[in-house]
Design a protein around this motif. Structure first.
Motif, mmCIF file in Angstrom:
data_model
loop_
_atom_site.group_PDB
_atom_site.id
_atom_site.type_symbol
_atom_site.label_atom_id
_atom_site.label_comp_id
_atom_site.label_asym_id
_atom_site.label_seq_id
_atom_site.Cartn_x
_atom_site.Cartn_y
_atom_site.Cartn_z
ATOM 1 N N LYS A 178 -36.286 2.447 -14.397
ATOM 2 C CA LYS A 178 -35.712 3.608 -15.177
ATOM 3 C C LYS A 178 -35.425 2.908 -16.767
ATOM 4 O O LYS A 178 -35.523 3.653 -17.844
ATOM 5 C CB LYS A 178 -34.706 4.493 -14.571
ATOM 6 C CG LYS A 178 -34.330 5.574 -15.192
ATOM 7 C CD LYS A 178 -33.108 6.402 -14.688
ATOM 8 C CE LYS A 178 -32.740 7.500 -15.606
ATOM 9 N NZ LYS A 178 -31.652 8.330 -14.967
ATOM 10 N N GLY A 179 -34.785 1.737 -16.680
ATOM 11 C CA GLY A 179 -34.051 1.262 -17.825
ATOM 12 C C GLY A 179 -33.334 0.058 -17.637
ATOM 13 O O GLY A 179 -33.076 -0.439 -16.415
ATOM 14 N N ALA A 180 -32.937 -0.516 -18.669
ATOM 15 C CA ALA A 180 -32.213 -1.877 -18.531
ATOM 16 C C ALA A 180 -31.161 -1.832 -19.693
ATOM 17 O O ALA A 180 -31.457 -1.240 -20.717
ATOM 18 C CB ALA A 180 -33.112 -2.934 -18.913
ATOM 19 N N TRP A 181 -30.017 -2.694 -19.504
ATOM 20 C CA TRP A 181 -28.661 -2.459 -20.310
ATOM 21 C C TRP A 181 -28.118 -3.775 -20.512
ATOM 22 O O TRP A 181 -28.320 -4.590 -19.479
ATOM 23 C CB TRP A 181 -27.795 -1.498 -19.942
ATOM 24 C CG TRP A 181 -27.925 0.041 -19.787
ATOM 25 C CD1 TRP A 181 -28.068 0.868 -20.765
ATOM 26 C CD2 TRP A 181 -29.049 0.558 -18.861
ATOM 27 N NE1 TRP A 181 -28.587 2.137 -20.255
ATOM 28 C CE2 TRP A 181 -29.151 1.817 -19.021
ATOM 29 C CE3 TRP A 181 -29.455 0.172 -17.412
ATOM 30 C CZ2 TRP A 181 -29.839 2.696 -18.414
ATOM 31 C CZ3 TRP A 181 -30.259 0.988 -16.796
ATOM 32 C CH2 TRP A 181 -30.419 2.535 -17.212
ATOM 33 N N ILE A 182 -27.514 -4.067 -21.351
ATOM 34 C CA ILE A 182 -26.913 -5.532 -21.612
ATOM 35 C C ILE A 182 -25.421 -4.789 -21.903
ATOM 36 O O ILE A 182 -25.161 -4.170 -22.680
ATOM 37 C CB ILE A 182 -27.390 -6.360 -22.980
ATOM 38 C CG1 ILE A 182 -26.409 -7.379 -23.025
ATOM 39 C CG2 ILE A 182 -27.597 -5.121 -24.293
ATOM 40 C CD1 ILE A 182 -27.012 -8.395 -24.301
ATOM 41 N N SER A 183 -24.555 -5.664 -21.052
ATOM 42 C CA SER A 183 -23.061 -5.261 -21.142
ATOM 43 C C SER A 183 -22.302 -6.573 -21.956
ATOM 44 O O SER A 183 -22.527 -7.544 -21.695
ATOM 45 C CB SER A 183 -22.501 -5.206 -20.067
ATOM 46 O OG SER A 183 -21.186 -4.784 -20.030
ATOM 47 N N TYR A 184 -21.498 -6.274 -22.947
ATOM 48 C CA TYR A 184 -20.670 -7.023 -23.682
ATOM 49 C C TYR A 184 -19.206 -6.858 -23.441
ATOM 50 O O TYR A 184 -18.827 -5.897 -23.137
ATOM 51 C CB TYR A 184 -21.014 -7.201 -25.209
ATOM 52 C CG TYR A 184 -22.314 -7.137 -25.821
ATOM 53 C CD1 TYR A 184 -22.938 -8.187 -26.106
ATOM 54 C CD2 TYR A 184 -23.170 -5.911 -25.699
ATOM 55 C CE1 TYR A 184 -24.147 -8.318 -26.904
ATOM 56 C CE2 TYR A 184 -24.464 -5.842 -26.334
ATOM 57 C CZ TYR A 184 -24.827 -7.177 -26.617
ATOM 58 O OH TYR A 184 -26.190 -7.320 -27.289
ATOM 59 N N THR A 185 -18.659 -7.955 -23.620
ATOM 60 C CA THR A 185 -17.140 -8.395 -23.423
ATOM 61 C C THR A 185 -16.326 -8.763 -24.623
ATOM 62 O O THR A 185 -16.986 -9.838 -24.837
ATOM 63 C CB THR A 185 -16.638 -8.900 -22.248
ATOM 64 O OG1 THR A 185 -17.126 -8.126 -21.064
ATOM 65 C CG2 THR A 185 -15.045 -8.796 -22.061
ATOM 66 N N ILE A 186 -15.349 -7.906 -25.345
ATOM 67 C CA ILE A 186 -14.754 -8.754 -26.422
ATOM 68 C C ILE A 186 -13.853 -10.054 -25.671
ATOM 69 O O ILE A 186 -13.184 -9.961 -24.852
ATOM 70 C CB ILE A 186 -13.667 -7.707 -26.819
ATOM 71 C CG1 ILE A 186 -14.328 -6.773 -27.648
ATOM 72 C CG2 ILE A 186 -12.745 -8.461 -27.781
ATOM 73 C CD1 ILE A 186 -13.609 -5.846 -28.398
ATOM 74 N N THR A 187 -13.982 -11.323 -26.496
ATOM 75 C CA THR A 187 -13.539 -12.524 -25.879
ATOM 76 C C THR A 187 -12.090 -12.821 -26.461
ATOM 77 O O THR A 187 -11.377 -13.307 -25.972
ATOM 78 C CB THR A 187 -14.294 -13.690 -26.371
ATOM 79 O OG1 THR A 187 -14.406 -13.620 -27.862
ATOM 80 C CG2 THR A 187 -15.712 -13.556 -25.975
ATOM 81 N N ASN A 188 -11.583 -12.209 -27.584
ATOM 82 C CA ASN A 188 -10.405 -12.068 -27.794
ATOM 83 C C ASN A 188 -9.560 -10.638 -28.055
ATOM 84 O O ASN A 188 -9.817 -9.865 -28.889
ATOM 85 C CB ASN A 188 -10.415 -12.732 -29.622
ATOM 86 C CG ASN A 188 -11.264 -11.917 -30.412
ATOM 87 O OD1 ASN A 188 -12.226 -11.483 -30.192
ATOM 88 N ND2 ASN A 188 -10.803 -11.912 -31.639
ATOM 89 N N GLY A 189 -8.761 -10.575 -27.018
ATOM 90 C CA GLY A 189 -8.232 -9.219 -26.791
ATOM 91 C C GLY A 189 -7.093 -8.921 -27.927
ATOM 92 O O GLY A 189 -6.735 -7.679 -27.954
ATOM 93 N N ASN A 190 -6.611 -9.756 -28.642
ATOM 94 C CA ASN A 190 -5.482 -9.597 -29.653
ATOM 95 C C ASN A 190 -6.228 -8.577 -30.760
ATOM 96 O O ASN A 190 -5.223 -8.085 -31.737
ATOM 97 C CB ASN A 190 -5.100 -10.870 -30.104
ATOM 98 C CG ASN A 190 -5.971 -11.890 -30.917
ATOM 99 O OD1 ASN A 190 -7.411 -11.809 -30.536
ATOM 100 N ND2 ASN A 190 -5.643 -12.660 -31.689
ATOM 101 N N CYS A 191 -7.672 -8.533 -30.921
ATOM 102 C CA CYS A 191 -8.039 -7.582 -31.947
ATOM 103 C C CYS A 191 -8.225 -6.239 -31.573
ATOM 104 O O CYS A 191 -8.368 -5.298 -32.354
ATOM 105 C CB CYS A 191 -9.567 -7.864 -32.092
ATOM 106 S SG CYS A 191 -10.869 -7.483 -30.887
ATOM 107 N N LEU A 192 -7.726 -5.697 -30.227
ATOM 108 C CA LEU A 192 -7.589 -4.482 -29.700
ATOM 109 C C LEU A 192 -6.471 -3.880 -30.019
ATOM 110 O O LEU A 192 -5.302 -4.670 -30.225
ATOM 111 C CB LEU A 192 -7.854 -4.417 -28.219
ATOM 112 C CG LEU A 192 -9.562 -4.963 -27.892
ATOM 113 C CD1 LEU A 192 -9.137 -5.141 -26.207
ATOM 114 C CD2 LEU A 192 -10.298 -4.135 -28.213
ATOM 115 N N PRO A 193 -6.397 -2.574 -30.231
ATOM 116 C CA PRO A 193 -5.097 -1.689 -30.430
ATOM 117 C C PRO A 193 -4.213 -1.973 -29.188
ATOM 118 O O PRO A 193 -4.642 -2.115 -28.025
ATOM 119 C CB PRO A 193 -5.387 -0.391 -30.660
ATOM 120 C CG PRO A 193 -6.917 -0.340 -29.991
ATOM 121 C CD PRO A 193 -7.380 -1.494 -29.936
ATOM 122 N N PRO A 194 -2.994 -1.853 -29.282
ATOM 123 C CA PRO A 194 -2.088 -1.902 -28.147
ATOM 124 C C PRO A 194 -2.308 -0.859 -27.050
ATOM 125 O O PRO A 194 -2.707 0.297 -27.866
ATOM 126 C CB PRO A 194 -0.724 -1.817 -28.663
ATOM 127 C CG PRO A 194 -0.758 -1.296 -30.118
ATOM 128 C CD PRO A 194 -2.144 -1.901 -30.296
#
Length: 219
Positions: free
Chosen positions: A68-84
């Motif tokens: 049916k399909g394929a997907w690539i999943s990414y994760t942010i490596t530096n969590g300090n760039c995210l909002p609190p």
């Protein structure tokens, strides 16, 4: 009764007075907890360079099986760039992850291929807290059957360290749970298949695999 202390009358008055206020606050607290969340602002990299190939194959599968399909999943490596985290539950709701669909081409009845990019997401300052950097978490594919008698599907996952995964399932397709809900099909890892299934019964199974590798023209 000995051992029990009666609440002072003044305290009882205060608690009764606060009850309407607490009741009024409950819907507000619930609203904070169920705040509607929009999609994250992540963007695809407009000029990715680090190309990889994904290959999904089946072997000895029922005729109506298809990828049916394929997907690539990414994760942010530096969590300090995210909002609190500012929701009542104190949960990030997966904002540190993001997926992109991988377009697939059917090569033959058993093989599908596609291209994804390790640098497929733009490294940007999405939240005013610095650049968000990404890594590839895993690549996955979903395999289904056109037959409606089996309300299920097959899912397979690999990652940059493992690079290839093979699963085995009975040609007589059955879900992991049969309670009317849709679940992945019952399957076995390659190790369990070789260890647990007698050779004379192995032809009752089919296999499906996913493999990722640096594209040959990029090496």
């Amino acid at each position: 009764m000995m051992g029990l202390k009666r609440q002072p009358a003044r305290s009882r008055v205060v608690s009764h007075a606060l009850r309407p206020l607490l009741l009024a606050l409950l819907p507000l607290l619930a609203a904070c907890g169920s705040k509607e969340r929009g999609p994250p602002p992540y963007e695809a990299n407009p000029s990715p360079k680090d190309a990889y190939e994904v290959v999904v194959t089946t072997h000895n599968a029922p005729e109506d099986i298809y990828v049916k399909g394929a997907w690539i999943s990414y994760t942010i490596t530096n969590g300090n760039c995210l909002p609190p985290i500012d929701n009542f539950e104190g949960v990030s709701y997966g904002i540190e992850k993001h997926s992109l669909k991988i377009p697939l081409e059917k090569i033959d009845a058993h093989t599908y291929t596609g291209t994804y990019f390790r640098d497929g997401l733009a490294e940007k300052d999405y939240f005013g807290r610095g650049l968000c950097r990404w890594r590839v978490d895993y690549v996955s594919s979903s395999i289904e059957t056109e037959s409606t008698r089996s309300f299920t599907y097959f899912q397979i996952v690999t990652d940059p360290q493992q690079r290839t995964t093979t699963r085995f399932a009975k040609r007589a397709i059955a879900p992991r749970l049969d309670d009317g809900e849709r679940y992945p099909a019952s399957d076995l890892s390659e190790e369990r298949f070789k260890r647990e299934i007698p050779i004379e019964q192995q032809s009752d199974f089919f296999s499906y695999s996913i493999t990722i590798a640096k594209r040959a023209d990029e090496q």
